[in-house]
Design a protein around this motif. Structure first.
Motif, PDB file in Angstrom:
ATOM      1  N   GLN A 195       0.817  -1.210   0.000  1.00 17.58           N
ATOM      2  CA  GLN A 195       0.000   0.000   0.000  1.00 17.58           C
ATOM      3  C   GLN A 195       0.856   1.268   0.000  1.00 17.58           C
ATOM      4  OE1 GLN A 195      -3.026   0.467  -0.582  1.00 17.58           O
ATOM      5  NE2 GLN A 195      -4.050  -1.501  -0.232  1.00 17.58           N
ATOM      6  N   THR A 205      -0.631 -10.323  -4.613  1.00 13.53           N
ATOM      7  CA  THR A 205      -2.035  -9.929  -4.516  1.00 13.53           C
ATOM      8  C   THR A 205      -2.494 -10.124  -3.077  1.00 13.53           C
ATOM      9  OG1 THR A 205      -2.476 -10.643  -6.794  1.00 13.53           O
ATOM     10  CG2 THR A 205      -4.377 -10.324  -5.353  1.00 13.53           C
ATOM     11  N   MET A 231      -7.274  -1.628   7.428  1.00 16.88           N
ATOM     12  CA  MET A 231      -7.619  -0.877   6.224  1.00 16.88           C
ATOM     13  C   MET A 231      -7.642   0.617   6.533  1.00 16.88           C
ATOM     14  SD  MET A 231      -7.920  -3.518   4.322  1.00 16.88           S
ATOM     15  CE  MET A 231      -8.508  -2.804   2.784  1.00 16.88           C
ATOM     16  N   GLU A 234      -6.977   5.813   2.569  1.00 12.36           N
ATOM     17  CA  GLU A 234      -6.110   6.115   1.424  1.00 12.36           C
ATOM     18  C   GLU A 234      -5.595   4.875   0.707  1.00 12.36           C
ATOM     19  OE1 GLU A 234      -3.394   6.109   5.105  1.00 12.36           O
ATOM     20  OE2 GLU A 234      -5.465   6.659   4.594  1.00 12.36           O
ATOM     21  N   ASP A 235      -5.941   3.688   1.183  1.00  6.65           N
ATOM     22  CA  ASP A 235      -5.428   2.459   0.585  1.00  6.65           C
ATOM     23  C   ASP A 235      -5.901   2.281  -0.856  1.00  6.65           C
ATOM     24  OD1 ASP A 235      -4.016   1.696   2.794  1.00  6.65           O
ATOM     25  OD2 ASP A 235      -5.483   0.225   3.498  1.00  6.65           O
ATOM     26  N   LYS A 236      -5.034   1.637  -1.656  1.00  7.31           N
ATOM     27  CA  LYS A 236      -5.416   1.272  -3.015  1.00  7.31           C
ATOM     28  C   LYS A 236      -6.500   0.193  -2.948  1.00  7.31           C
ATOM     29  CE  LYS A 236      -1.144   0.131  -3.825  1.00  7.31           C
ATOM     30  NZ  LYS A 236       0.109  -0.343  -4.483  1.00  7.31           N
ATOM     31  N   PRO A 237      -7.475   0.223  -3.840  1.00  7.20           N
ATOM     32  CA  PRO A 237      -8.506  -0.829  -3.839  1.00  7.20           C
ATOM     33  C   PRO A 237      -7.896  -2.169  -4.237  1.00  7.20           C
ATOM     34  CG  PRO A 237      -8.741   0.558  -5.772  1.00  7.20           C
ATOM     35  CD  PRO A 237      -7.704   1.225  -4.902  1.00  7.20           C
ATOM     36  N   VAL A 238      -8.350  -3.218  -3.589  1.00 12.15           N
ATOM     37  CA  VAL A 238      -7.874  -4.559  -3.910  1.00 12.15           C
ATOM     38  C   VAL A 238      -9.074  -5.470  -4.035  1.00 12.15           C
ATOM     39  CG1 VAL A 238      -5.615  -4.311  -2.812  1.00 12.15           C
ATOM     40  CG2 VAL A 238      -7.556  -5.119  -1.458  1.00 12.15           C
ATOM     41  N   GLU A 239      -8.926  -6.497  -4.858  1.00 14.10           N
ATOM     42  CA  GLU A 239      -9.987  -7.481  -5.038  1.00 14.10           C
ATOM     43  C   GLU A 239      -9.645  -8.736  -4.264  1.00 14.10           C
ATOM     44  OE1 GLU A 239     -10.737  -8.247  -9.103  1.00 14.10           O
ATOM     45  OE2 GLU A 239     -11.284  -6.181  -9.598  1.00 14.10           O
ATOM     46  N   SER A 240     -10.648  -9.278  -3.587  1.00 17.17           N
ATOM     47  CA  SER A 240     -10.432 -10.507  -2.830  1.00 17.17           C
ATOM     48  C   SER A 240     -10.315 -11.690  -3.771  1.00 17.17           C
ATOM     49  CB  SER A 240     -11.600 -10.731  -1.862  1.00 17.17           C
ATOM     50  OG  SER A 240     -11.454 -11.951  -1.184  1.00 17.17           O
TER      51      SER A 240
END
Length: 247
Positions: A195, A205, A231, A234-240
């Motif tokens: 992040q 990932t 979390m 400002e965190d970058k979006p991530v996909e589970s």
């Protein structure tokens, strides 16, 4: 310190006279990590630092510190902070030639939806080797431990004794077994490094939201203590993604 269990075997006796022999004892030692409250107290009493990813990178770049990735070897190989070395505190159970205990353990883990693991018996040896490879205690000032989500030593209302993690367990072992001159802990783990847009190697990932159900087996209880990622807005979006890592 690790908990050790010791048993002694008394010398046998015979009706015939025999020369005196010193009593011999068979010592069996089984080392286990203590429960989290003791680990938390030991780390906080020793004032073990939790450092930001940016501070960790600066220390690594100085050559005086090493970053030990204590996640599973498979996780490290998939993707890791640039410059980190793999020193897993747990290892995946190899079902090839596994004994009954390991097969039973693997079944229980898989029924809880996680990868079957055992404590890595070579952790201390591998950590010392990593320090030696970086120049030894004369050059290396300390080791920074990192896992997936990091855990925390910071108390909160919901977690008065912080949140346990593999990296904090590893820091405890390094501290109590004196495996390195100093030890620090990476804030938010590999996820926090990612992040912070710091260099990664491999295809990392984040494994969001993978928490196993509770079970009575001690190692699985420790796995279940990991509360997930911290979390931030400002965190970058991530996909589970559906993975089978235990953390």
């Amino acid at each position: 310190m690790l908990v050790s269990r010791v048993s002694s075997v008394a010398p046998s006796r015979s009706s015939r006279p025999a020369a005196r022999r010193p009593a011999r004892s068979a010592v069996v030692v089984r080392a286990e990590l203590p429960r989290w409250p003791l680990i938390f107290k030991s780390l906080t009493d020793a004032k073990v630092e939790t450092i930001s990813p940016e501070e960790a990178k600066a220390r690594i770049d100085s050559g005086a510190w090493i970053l030990a990735d204590v996640r599973l070897k498979e996780q490290h190989e998939a993707g890791h902070p640039q410059g980190s070395v793999s020193v897993p505190i747990y290892e995946t159970i190899n079902m090839s030639g596994a004994d009954f205990r390991k097969m039973l353990k693997a079944f229980m883990y898989k029924s809880n939806g996680v990868n079957p693991v055992d404590p890595n018996p070579a952790f201390a040896e591998q950590l010392r080797a990593a320090v030696a490879a970086a120049g030894g205690p004369a050059k290396v000032q300390g080791v920074i431990t990192c896992c997936e989500a990091g855990g925390t030593l910071k108390p909160s209302t919901n977690f008065p004794e912080g949140k346990p993690s593999r990296s904090l367990q590893a820091a405890y072992r390094i501290l109590t077994e004196r495996l390195a001159p100093k030890v620090a802990h990476l804030e938010r783990g590999v996820f926090g490094w990612y992040q912070s847009d710091l260099p990664m190697e491999g295809d990392y990932t984040p494994d969001i939201g993978r928490t196993p159900m509770a079970a009575a087996e001690p190692t699985l209880q420790r796995l279940n203590q990991e509360r997930g990622y911290e979390m931030r807005p400002e965190d970058k979006p991530v996909e589970s993604e559906k993975k089978f890592w235990p953390w």
